[in-house]
Enzyme design. Structure first.
Site, PDB file in Angstrom:
ATOM      1  N   HIS B  87       0.830  -1.207   0.000  1.00  7.12           N
ATOM      2  CA  HIS B  87       0.000   0.000   0.000  1.00  7.12           C
ATOM      3  C   HIS B  87       0.865   1.257   0.000  1.00  7.12           C
ATOM      4  CE1 HIS B  87      -3.002   2.991   1.204  1.00  7.12           C
ATOM      5  NE2 HIS B  87      -2.215   3.313   2.209  1.00  7.12           N
ATOM      6  N   ASP B 116       5.349  20.297 -27.793  1.00  6.23           N
ATOM      7  CA  ASP B 116       5.544  18.998 -27.131  1.00  6.23           C
ATOM      8  C   ASP B 116       6.619  19.195 -26.076  1.00  6.23           C
ATOM      9  OD1 ASP B 116       5.681  16.274 -26.419  1.00  6.23           O
ATOM     10  OD2 ASP B 116       5.321  15.643 -28.479  1.00  6.23           O
ATOM     11  N   TRP B 150       7.286   0.205   3.587  1.00  3.97           N
ATOM     12  CA  TRP B 150       7.802   0.916   2.401  1.00  3.97           C
ATOM     13  C   TRP B 150       9.114   1.634   2.698  1.00  3.97           C
ATOM     14  CZ3 TRP B 150       8.588   6.093   0.770  1.00  3.97           C
ATOM     15  CH2 TRP B 150       8.289   7.072   1.721  1.00  3.97           C
ATOM     16  N   SER B 180      12.813   6.242 -14.411  1.00  8.24           N
ATOM     17  CA  SER B 180      11.679   6.891 -15.056  1.00  8.24           C
ATOM     18  C   SER B 180      11.580   8.361 -14.634  1.00  8.24           C
ATOM     19  CB  SER B 180      10.396   6.141 -14.680  1.00  8.24           C
ATOM     20  OG  SER B 180       9.275   6.964 -14.829  1.00  8.24           O
ATOM     21  N   SER B 181      11.636   8.589 -13.316  1.00  8.05           N
ATOM     22  CA  SER B 181      11.483   9.963 -12.829  1.00  8.05           C
ATOM     23  C   SER B 181      12.675  10.831 -13.192  1.00  8.05           C
ATOM     24  CB  SER B 181      11.301   9.963 -11.313  1.00  8.05           C
ATOM     25  OG  SER B 181      10.054   9.411 -10.979  1.00  8.05           O
ATOM     26  N   HIS B 263      12.322  12.470   2.598  1.00  5.70           N
ATOM     27  CA  HIS B 263      11.613  13.699   2.931  1.00  5.70           C
ATOM     28  C   HIS B 263      11.394  14.606   1.738  1.00  5.70           C
ATOM     29  CE1 HIS B 263       9.328  15.976   5.670  1.00  5.70           C
ATOM     30  NE2 HIS B 263       9.679  16.987   4.923  1.00  5.70           N
ATOM     31  N   GLU B 265      10.919  13.601  -1.034  1.00  5.98           N
ATOM     32  CA  GLU B 265       9.842  12.893  -1.735  1.00  5.98           C
ATOM     33  C   GLU B 265       8.464  13.410  -1.310  1.00  5.98           C
ATOM     34  OE1 GLU B 265      10.155  10.828  -4.153  1.00  5.98           O
ATOM     35  OE2 GLU B 265       8.682   9.216  -4.109  1.00  5.98           O
ATOM     36  N   TYR B 267       7.776  16.424  -0.512  1.00 11.33           N
ATOM     37  CA  TYR B 267       7.554  17.689  -1.229  1.00 11.33           C
ATOM     38  C   TYR B 267       7.425  17.450  -2.726  1.00 11.33           C
ATOM     39  CZ  TYR B 267       8.115  19.633   3.246  1.00 11.33           C
ATOM     40  OH  TYR B 267       7.913  19.902   4.567  1.00 11.33           O
ATOM     41  N   SER B 278      -3.035  26.380  -6.821  1.00  4.91           N
ATOM     42  CA  SER B 278      -2.723  27.765  -7.207  1.00  4.91           C
ATOM     43  C   SER B 278      -3.301  28.112  -8.582  1.00  4.91           C
ATOM     44  CB  SER B 278      -1.209  27.990  -7.236  1.00  4.91           C
ATOM     45  OG  SER B 278      -0.647  27.689  -5.989  1.00  4.91           O
ATOM     46  N   HIS B 312      14.250  14.461  10.936  1.00  2.00           N
ATOM     47  CA  HIS B 312      13.112  14.549  11.853  1.00  2.00           C
ATOM     48  C   HIS B 312      12.272  13.264  11.812  1.00  2.00           C
ATOM     49  CE1 HIS B 312      10.339  16.762   8.730  1.00  2.00           C
ATOM     50  NE2 HIS B 312      10.280  15.475   8.587  1.00  2.00           N
ATOM     51  N   HIS B 313      12.628  12.372  10.899  1.00  2.00           N
ATOM     52  CA  HIS B 313      12.020  11.030  10.928  1.00  2.00           C
ATOM     53  C   HIS B 313      12.782  10.112  11.881  1.00  2.00           C
ATOM     54  CE1 HIS B 313       9.464  11.749   7.356  1.00  2.00           C
ATOM     55  NE2 HIS B 313      10.424  12.577   7.023  1.00  2.00           N
ATOM     56  N   THR B 338       5.243  27.357   4.176  1.00  2.00           N
ATOM     57  CA  THR B 338       4.003  26.607   3.994  1.00  2.00           C
ATOM     58  C   THR B 338       2.818  27.426   4.488  1.00  2.00           C
ATOM     59  OG1 THR B 338       5.325  24.645   4.449  1.00  2.00           O
ATOM     60  CG2 THR B 338       2.954  24.343   4.333  1.00  2.00           C
ATOM     61  N   LYS B 341       1.940  30.158   2.051  1.00  2.00           N
ATOM     62  CA  LYS B 341       1.133  29.689   0.927  1.00  2.00           C
ATOM     63  C   LYS B 341      -0.349  29.618   1.297  1.00  2.00           C
ATOM     64  CE  LYS B 341       4.060  27.245  -2.178  1.00  2.00           C
ATOM     65  NZ  LYS B 341       3.871  26.414  -3.331  1.00  2.00           N
ATOM     66  N   ARG B 460       2.081   2.034  14.840  1.00  2.05           N
ATOM     67  CA  ARG B 460       1.806   1.695  13.440  1.00  2.05           C
ATOM     68  C   ARG B 460       2.140   0.237  13.193  1.00  2.05           C
ATOM     69  NH1 ARG B 460       5.704   5.505   9.973  1.00  2.05           N
ATOM     70  NH2 ARG B 460       4.629   4.501   8.252  1.00  2.05           N
TER      71      ARG B 460
END
Ligand SMILES: [Cu+2]
Lengths: 312, 564
Positions: B87, B116, B150, B180-181, B263, B265, B267, B278, B312-313, B338, B341, B460
């Site tokens: 998941h 294109d 994950w 790919s990315s 992290h 990731e 964002y 926006s 911070h993780h 943040t 925004k 968790r």
């Protein structure tokens, strides 16, 4: 531009929505336990301090939440499209934007200040109470690392916590160098009240995480590392069993890696420790005796032979 | 109106949307395999990502079913661990990140007035690598699905503790989707840097394009680190190295490498969502975005700070105090842009004339939900508080508010907003509203109570729990909510499928948009634009509409959207 008669006054809707939300929140809080909105606490001063710090943040969070959601709700009600209304073609407002940037920063400076003010109470263990336990295992250590925080007088009951799939093993310090004769236990840790207990947390296979919510935060047990924490259970909690469980995924039975901390009076603890010590010593003696039978030395053989075939 | 420069010649001709030089587009099902058209690739990205979203959603429902009762025996721990691993991996690697690539692919060339992407063939490669990554990963469920979460923390993900091939399938997925990315990001960067319409300086670029640019840069910075980390894990598992196992290696090295990618990731997933919101808000508030420069700058600042908050993780690991304090303060800092925004978005609605169409409703839902995820993040940034909350359901609630309340609601807002452009037809408004209602209610029921679950002591990733405190009650609320959320999502997906055939014809500009994609037929012809208008502001399409009004005397604000 006054709203047309078909729409209720936006301010009234807003007030009603707030009242409803507040009422709902209160009702729900009443039904559920105290831990609906705050972390567990009550077993140790560090857990209580984290709880207090959390509550301070919670108050600020609620203020920010209701203010921002309120303005959002107000603007979508007040500025919904109506016939003839013209949108203000504003591109920005530098002073306003600088203002709320500073505002956000100020809130965070306040939070940082409160955190730093409360940090010592959370991290540094106090001395044990006057009538706390002070027998074997509380000898001051000579070379504590910076991470291994000790009470000012250096005396705390030291317990090594070792995580392994899927049990916790506790080894009690006893003041001597021999680590084989230490009292140990699995899953349930028995500790004296009114006594500062410091933990050295390790793991021997994968990462686990030591967490008894009412006794403070969690600390990972990482193979190859030692983590430290402490707690001190108040005297009136003697007889209480605190429950917690491994908080870091450690395999299929991670969910079943439960830990208990049983608080007893210092006197009961002494008795428990002595009884444990006796049974461990007895077990050690048995092991030595068995080893003599299974892996006998030449000298052992001689005594065994004389025992089996006594000279007439 | 005074801002419009009336001297430019081209403007007098552009108001009629024409597509005279359309190349005959290739048709038939084979065209989907051979295409290098950014729009077709974009659609394939969107559809594939949504298929993975459905799979990830089914896994989530199974997880919630298992937790619907204390001491439940519905699923075995093995299956349960596999489910949350798949998941999480699916939602991050196969849904949110690629669906943003889908939006980017479809929209970036249209929004900047290009025909294109810069490298159309690389673009196709990028899609097929993503699909291959998803297929090899899902193939593992027929052999030995991964069970390590994950985040694949070592030593659990090492061969000694996870001997099955599931971890290797996960590593393969990380590599394939990573390539790919990376290929896609370079493509986005080059396209945005070089192919903008005349007059579209950096300060006139649509905010969505800004966020895709930053998304691409963050991917380019973060992906090599995870590629290295999973390669090290692979050699640990199969080729005798020892990077992450004591005594020679260190399990914490994995965490640092993983979160240095992980992290940013977050964002990478959420910044394009910010971009979508926006775009939507000013169109439906009929008012320019408030503080364009501040929002663009905040995007850049968030991305930069996002590279400095990874530990911070790791607040509960054995780490020095200075590390904990540094990462607490850097996480605080990220709250400022943040917050800026969020304030700017609300100020965009302020004094507008808000037209409540489905894209706007989703954008407002995004604002109200993402705020909760942002606020709960402050709790987690304070490391002593995190010591209680880390690895509990509080964290699960927090990141689902961010990624579902923030990401998914923005994604669905974006799907509703650009559906008329992509399909040429309007989505059903009524169904959209019902869907949003279920999604909002479902998300709130599912995840709000999970904060309390964590505070009540539930970690968790546990497949069963004893009914201590209110754990069973809270879990049941959450499980019921998950089905509402699922229903809401299904209704929207049904809406898209149905409206693609039966929806009202949209025309080129059904929402009265601000950006150039609305200045071409819906769906756009293969070459996108016959003629690219000169861009004079951040709202080129609004300028064009005003030009038409002035010349024809018909005000477009009169042809209101309410009739759709
Ligand atoms: Cu464990």
């Amino acid at each position: 531009m006054a709203p047309t008669a078909t729409y209720p006054n936006p301010r009234r809707i807003l007030i009603a929505a707030f009242a409803l939300a507040a009422l709902g929140l209160l009702a729900f809080t009443g039904v559920a336990s105290a831990d609906l909105l705050t972390p567990q606490s009550g077993g140790s001063p560090n857990a209580d301090d984290i709880d207090t710090l959390y509550k301070i943040v919670l108050v600020l969070a609620f203020i920010i939440f209701f203010a921002v959601e309120g303005v959002l709700l107000y603007s979508i009600i007040k500025y919904r499209h109506r016939k003839g209304a013209v949108a203000a073609q504003i591109h920005g407002n530098t002073r306003l934007e600088i203002g709320w940037t500073i505002g956000a920063a100020v809130i965070l400076v306040i939070l940082g200040g409160v955190t730093f003010a409360m940090l010592p109470g959370i991290r540094n263990p106090p001395n044990s109470q006057a009538n706390g336990y002070s027998g074997p295992g509380t000898e001051p250590i000579k070379f504590a690392s910076a991470a291994d925080r000790q009470p000012p007088n250096g005396r705390a009951l030291r317990i090594a916590v070792n995580g392994q799939q899927y049990v916790w093993r506790y080894t009690y310090a006893d003041g001597d160098k021999n680590r084989l004769n230490n009292v140990f236990a699995y899953n349930t840790m028995v500790v004296p009240t009114g006594t500062t207990v410091t933990l050295e947390i390790r793991a021997q296979d994968v990462i686990h995480s030591w967490w008894i919510p009412q006794l403070g935060g969690k600390f990972d047990a990482v193979p190859g590392h030692t983590n430290y924490t402490w707690f001190q259970i108040p005297e009136d909690k003697a007889g209480t069993v605190f429950r917690g469980q491994c908080a870091e995924l450690c395999g299929r039975n991670h969910a079943n890696m439960i830990a208990y901390v049983k608080a007893v009076t210092p006197e009961q603890f002494k008795l428990w420790l002595a009884a444990k010590k006796r049974s461990i010593d007895a077990a050690n003696r048995d092991v030595i005796a068995q080893r003599k039978v299974l892996f006998p030395t030449a000298a052992d053989k001689a005594t065994q032979d004389s025992a089996v075939n006594p000279t007439p | 109106m005074a801002a419009v420069d009336t001297t430019a010649q081209s403007v007098t001709r552009v108001p009629q949307v024409l597509a005279s030089k359309v190349e005959r587009p290739s048709t038939g099902w084979t065209s989907w395999f051979t295409t290098t058209d950014h729009k077709k690739i974009g659609i394939m990205y969107l559809v594939t990502a949504l298929v993975f979203f459905i799979l990830g959603g089914v896994e989530a429902l199974m997880i919630r079913l298992q937790l619907g009762a204390a001491d439940n025996t519905l699923l075995s721990p093995q299956v349960y661990n596999a489910l949350f691993t798949i998941h999480g991996t699916t939602m991050v690697f196969l849904f949110v990140v690629p669906i943003m690539a889908g939006f980017g692919n479809y929209l970036v060339p249209l929004m900047i007035g290009a025909r294109d992407m810069a490298f159309p063939k690389l673009n196709a490669l990028s899609y097929w690598m993503f699909l291959a990554g998803g297929v090899v990963f899902y193939a593992s469920i027929f052999f030995s699905p991964p069970e390590m979460g994950w985040t694949a923390y070592t030593p659990l993900s090492e061969k000694a503790f996870s001997p099955g091939g599931g971890v290797d399938a996960w590593i393969f997925l990380a590599h394939l989707t990573g390539i790919s990315s990376l290929v896609g990001s370079v493509n986005f960067y080059v396209t945005i840097a070089n192919m903008r319409a005349p007059g579209m300086g950096w300060g006139r670029m649509p905010l969505f394009v800004w966020t895709i640019l930053i998304y691409a840069i963050l991917l380019i910075l973060a992906l090599p680190v995870i590629a290295a980390a999973v390669t090290m894990l692979l050699t640990d598992r199969h080729f005798g190295t020892n990077f992450f196992m004591p005594p020679d290696g260190d399990p914490l090295l994995w965490q640092h490498l993983f979160w240095f990618f992980g992290h940013p990731e977050v964002y990478i997933m959420i910044l394009p969502a910010f971009g979508i919101v926006s775009e939507i808000l000013p169109v439906f508030a009929r008012k320019p975005i408030f503080g364009y420069k501040a929002i663009a700058a905040a995007t850049v600042v968030i991305a930069f700070l996002g590279l400095l908050v990874w530990a911070h993780h790791m607040f509960t690991t054995p780490s020095p105090s200075v590390v904990l304090i540094f990462f607490m303060l850097s996480s605080f800092l990220i709250a400022i842009p943040t917050g800026v925004k969020i304030f700017n978005w609300i100020a965009t609605l302020w004094r507008g004339t808000i037209v409540f169409k489905s894209p706007l409703l989703f954008a407002i839902a995004f604002l109200s939900l993402f705020l909760i995820g942002g606020i709960s993040g402050i709790f987690l940034a304070i490391f002593p508080v995190d010591w209680q909350l880390h690895d509990t359901y509080f964290v699960v609630a927090h990141f689902h508010y961010v990624i579902v309340g923030g990401g998914v609601f923005a994604i669905f807002g974006g799907l509703y907003y650009w559906f008329p452009k992509i399909s040429g037809r309007m989505p059903n408004e009524r169904l959209a509203q019902v869907s949003l209602g279920f999604m909002y209610l479902g998300l709130t029921l599912t995840f709000l109570i999970q904060h309390s679950l964590g505070l009540d002591g539930m970690p968790r990733r546990i497949y069963e729990y004893q009914d201590i405190g209110n754990l069973e009650l809270y879990n049941q609320i959450s499980t019921v909510g998950s089905w509402f959320l699922g229903l809401g999502i299904v209704l929207s997906l049904y809406n898209f499928v149905r409206s693609a055939k039966k929806g009202a014809i949209a025309g080129p500009d059904p929402w009265l948009g601000n950006t150039l994609e609305w200045f071409t037929p819906s769906p756009p012809p293969q070459n996108n634009f016959d003629e690219v208008p000169r861009v004079r502001s951040i709202e080129p399409m609004k300028d064009i509409r005003r030009q038409v009004e002035r010349q024809s005397g018909i005000t477009s604000d009169d042809r209101e959207l309410v009739s759709h």
